[in-house]
Design an enzyme around this catalytic site. Structure first.
Site, PDB file in Angstrom:
ATOM      1  CB  SER A  22      -0.953  -0.003   1.203  1.00 52.73           C
ATOM      2  OG  SER A  22      -0.241  -0.202   2.399  1.00 52.73           O
ATOM      3  CG  ASN A 110      -3.994  -4.654  12.948  1.00 52.26           C
ATOM      4  OD1 ASN A 110      -3.429  -4.555  11.860  1.00 52.26           O
ATOM      5  ND2 ASN A 110      -4.420  -5.802  13.436  1.00 52.26           N
ATOM      6  CB  THR A 155     -40.968  26.347  -8.322  1.00 54.32           C
ATOM      7  OG1 THR A 155     -42.124  26.806  -9.032  1.00 54.32           O
ATOM      8  CG2 THR A 155     -40.730  27.254  -7.134  1.00 54.32           C
ATOM      9  CG  HIS A 156     -42.379  22.859 -10.900  1.00 52.81           C
ATOM     10  ND1 HIS A 156     -42.654  21.564 -10.539  1.00 52.81           N
ATOM     11  CD2 HIS A 156     -43.001  23.637  -9.971  1.00 52.81           C
ATOM     12  CE1 HIS A 156     -43.418  21.555  -9.472  1.00 52.81           C
ATOM     13  NE2 HIS A 156     -43.636  22.799  -9.091  1.00 52.81           N
ATOM     14  CB  SER A 277     -15.518  24.316 -29.510  1.00 50.53           C
ATOM     15  OG  SER A 277     -15.518  23.549 -30.683  1.00 50.53           O
ATOM     16  CE  LYS A 283     -20.489  25.442 -27.628  1.00 51.09           C
ATOM     17  NZ  LYS A 283     -20.445  24.035 -27.923  1.00 51.09           N
ATOM     18  CG  ASN A 285     -17.900  24.755 -24.591  1.00 50.22           C
ATOM     19  OD1 ASN A 285     -18.919  25.262 -25.073  1.00 50.22           O
ATOM     20  ND2 ASN A 285     -17.055  24.048 -25.303  1.00 50.22           N
ATOM     21  CD  GLU A 290     -19.970  21.642 -19.568  1.00 54.36           C
ATOM     22  OE1 GLU A 290     -20.703  21.061 -20.365  1.00 54.36           O
ATOM     23  OE2 GLU A 290     -18.948  22.269 -19.920  1.00 54.36           O
ATOM     24  CD  GLN A 322      -3.309  -2.290   1.977  1.00 53.57           C
ATOM     25  OE1 GLN A 322      -2.580  -2.565   2.911  1.00 53.57           O
ATOM     26  NE2 GLN A 322      -3.127  -2.803   0.767  1.00 53.57           N
ATOM     27  CE  LYS A 325      -4.274   3.127   4.942  1.00 51.35           C
ATOM     28  NZ  LYS A 325      -5.170   1.940   4.924  1.00 51.35           N
TER      29      LYS A 325
END
Ligand code: ARG
Length: 467
Positions: A22, A110, A155-156, A277, A283, A285, A290, A322, A325
């Site tokens: 590890s 441990n 709303t909606h 783009s 563009k 973006n 995102e 283990q 992590k």
């Protein structure tokens, strides 16, 4: 050099070693492992295992090692040892010879790994809280900048009632503040030290575990060794705080992506957090947003993975643990990166006040106001609601806003309507009417902004951070 070769006739298959080791990820626990070891040296010294001089040399060598690992963490990752505990012990023995071999007396990997990871989680809470404050500060500054700016409330995803941009921004400040408080609560439950629990049954040396816990920065020692070495609640809890917070950030990202779209154009994102783009030259973006929205899935995945790893896991320690992590480190890194990006997005965010105002005015967002006006003229709300529905339908057919209807047109629907209706439909009036705690009235927002500034200064002071 493995820590356990004695009872084996042959060495491990290289493929198993690659599978089992590890160090390539738990090297990130180097500092916690070394600091834990320093406190352990002190504790076994007090228990009579080491002389004061031996303890001193051990601690000095550990300090040296700490500087080395801080200087080059990647070198630790590539050192080839089984895990960070093996690495620290090997380097210690290389530095001070046989004395280094005494450090592990009465301790197991441990309780050691349980300690290291809990210390790491505590530090992570602190770091994330600082990052949250940075976002909150940007949100509050944005709210202050655009305090009186009218914005469509939805709303909606249908325009519902006008709000202010500040009110929208501060909604997210509330969410992030709950994330902050949630972390503080989680930190409280991380206040017990597992060190001295040994492999599973408790150490056989007379260690003052309460004193050791305090030296390690905990409030108390754990009270059951089986639980202490098998407990990963702090990992699950941190991941669950991370997941909830990422859900908040993803909602924020989605709102802004919509508000920034060509259809809405309510806000303009800075060039610093957008990209172009390769094909379409026009563009710009919203990649930062995102990615924040997308990375939410990754963090929730880490939480689900951790819960499933721990589900039905028999006591006490099992190697399954283990698996805690990599996903924890990745989730916290991701969370921090998303918080940093969110702050950056707000740093350069511009509100297109006119577009937002026009949108707020469209969509009959003042219809509730007209219903309230009728209620004030003694109509029961349900009747007023239905009547205003009919008026809105009529206005849509006439391609008019409500305030553009003539008094004569209004009165065809209800004789109680008179001239006083027009100021009622005015947007300033709509906001001003909601002068209730948590409401959208400008005075409420101004008070909120002040309170936020005080709270954030308090948070910063507590975390030892400059404003
Ligand atoms: N690398 C191990 C882990 O992360 C350390 C503990 C190993 N303990 C053991 N008994 N093999 O969980």
């Amino acid at each position: 050099m493995a820590l356990w070769g004695g009872r084996f006739k042959e060495g491990p298959d290289q493929r198993f070693k690659d599978f089992n080791d590890s160090l390539k990820f738990d090297y990130r626990l180097a500092v916690e492992d070394i600091e834990g070891s320093e406190c352990w040296a002190e504790a076994i010294c007090q228990a009579g295992v080491l002389t004061a001089a031996e303890c001193q040399s051990l601690k000095q060598a550990l300090e040296e090692l700490k500087s080395e690992v801080l200087a080059d963490p990647q070198a630790v990752a590539q050192a080839g040892d089984e895990d960070i505990h093996s690495f620290v012990e090997r380097r210690l023995i290389e530095k001070i010879g046989n004395l280094g071999k005494k450090l592990h007396t009465g301790r197991s990997r441990n309780d050691q790994v349980a300690l290291d990871l809990k210390l790491w989680c505590k530090k992570a809470c602190h770091e994330v809280k600082q990052a949250i404050i940075q976002v909150e500060k940007q949100l509050v500054a944005t709210a202050e900048r655009y305090q009186g700016c009218i914005f469509p409330g939805y709303t909606h995803l249908q325009r519902a009632q006008p709000v202010t941009f500040a009110h929208w921004v501060l909604a997210y400040a509330q969410m992030l503040e709950r994330d902050y408080q949630r972390l503080s609560n989680a930190e409280e439950l991380m206040q017990t030290s597992p060190l001295g629990s040994a492999a599973l049954a408790g150490t056989a040396y007379p260690i003052d575990r309460e004193k050791l816990a305090q030296a390690l920065g905990f409030k108390h020692a754990t009270h059951n060794s089986l639980d202490a070495v098998a407990d990963r609640d702090h990992v699950m809890e941190l991941l669950s705080c991370a997941s909830i917070s990422m859900v908040h950030l993803s909602r924020l990202a989605e709102d802004l992506i919509i508000y920034n779209s060509g259809e809405a154009k309510f806000v303009t994102l800075s060039d610093k957090v957008t990209s172009g783009s390769s094909l379409m030259p026009q563009k710009k973006n919203p990649d930062a947003l995102e990615l924040i929205r997308g990375k939410c899935g990754r963090v929730i995945g880490a939480l689900s993975g951790m819960l499933v790893t721990c589900k039905a896991l028999p006591l006490a320690y099992d190697k399954d643990l283990q698996e805690d992590k990599e996903r924890l480190f990745d989730a916290v890194d991701t969370w921090l990166a998303c918080l940093e990006m969110t702050a950056l997005v707000f740093e350069g965010l511009v509100l297109n006040e006119d577009q937002a105002l026009q949108a707020a005015k469209g969509g009959y967002a003042n219809a509730t106001e007209l219903a309230d006006y009728l209620v004030a003229h003694n109509l029961p709300f349900r009747e007023a609601h239905s009547l205003v529905g009919q008026i809105v339908l009529y206005a849509i057919e006439q391609h008019k806003a409500l305030e553009e209807l003539s008094l004569e047109e209004f009165r065809r629907f209800s004789a109680v309507i008179d001239d006083t209706v027009y100021p009622h439909l005015h947007f300033d009036k709509i906001l001003a009417a909601r002068d209730v705690l948590g409401g959208v009235a400008l005075g409420q927002t101004a008070g909120e902004i002040k309170d936020w500034q005080t709270l954030l200064a308090e948070h910063s002071a507590k975390l030892g951070q400059k404003d």
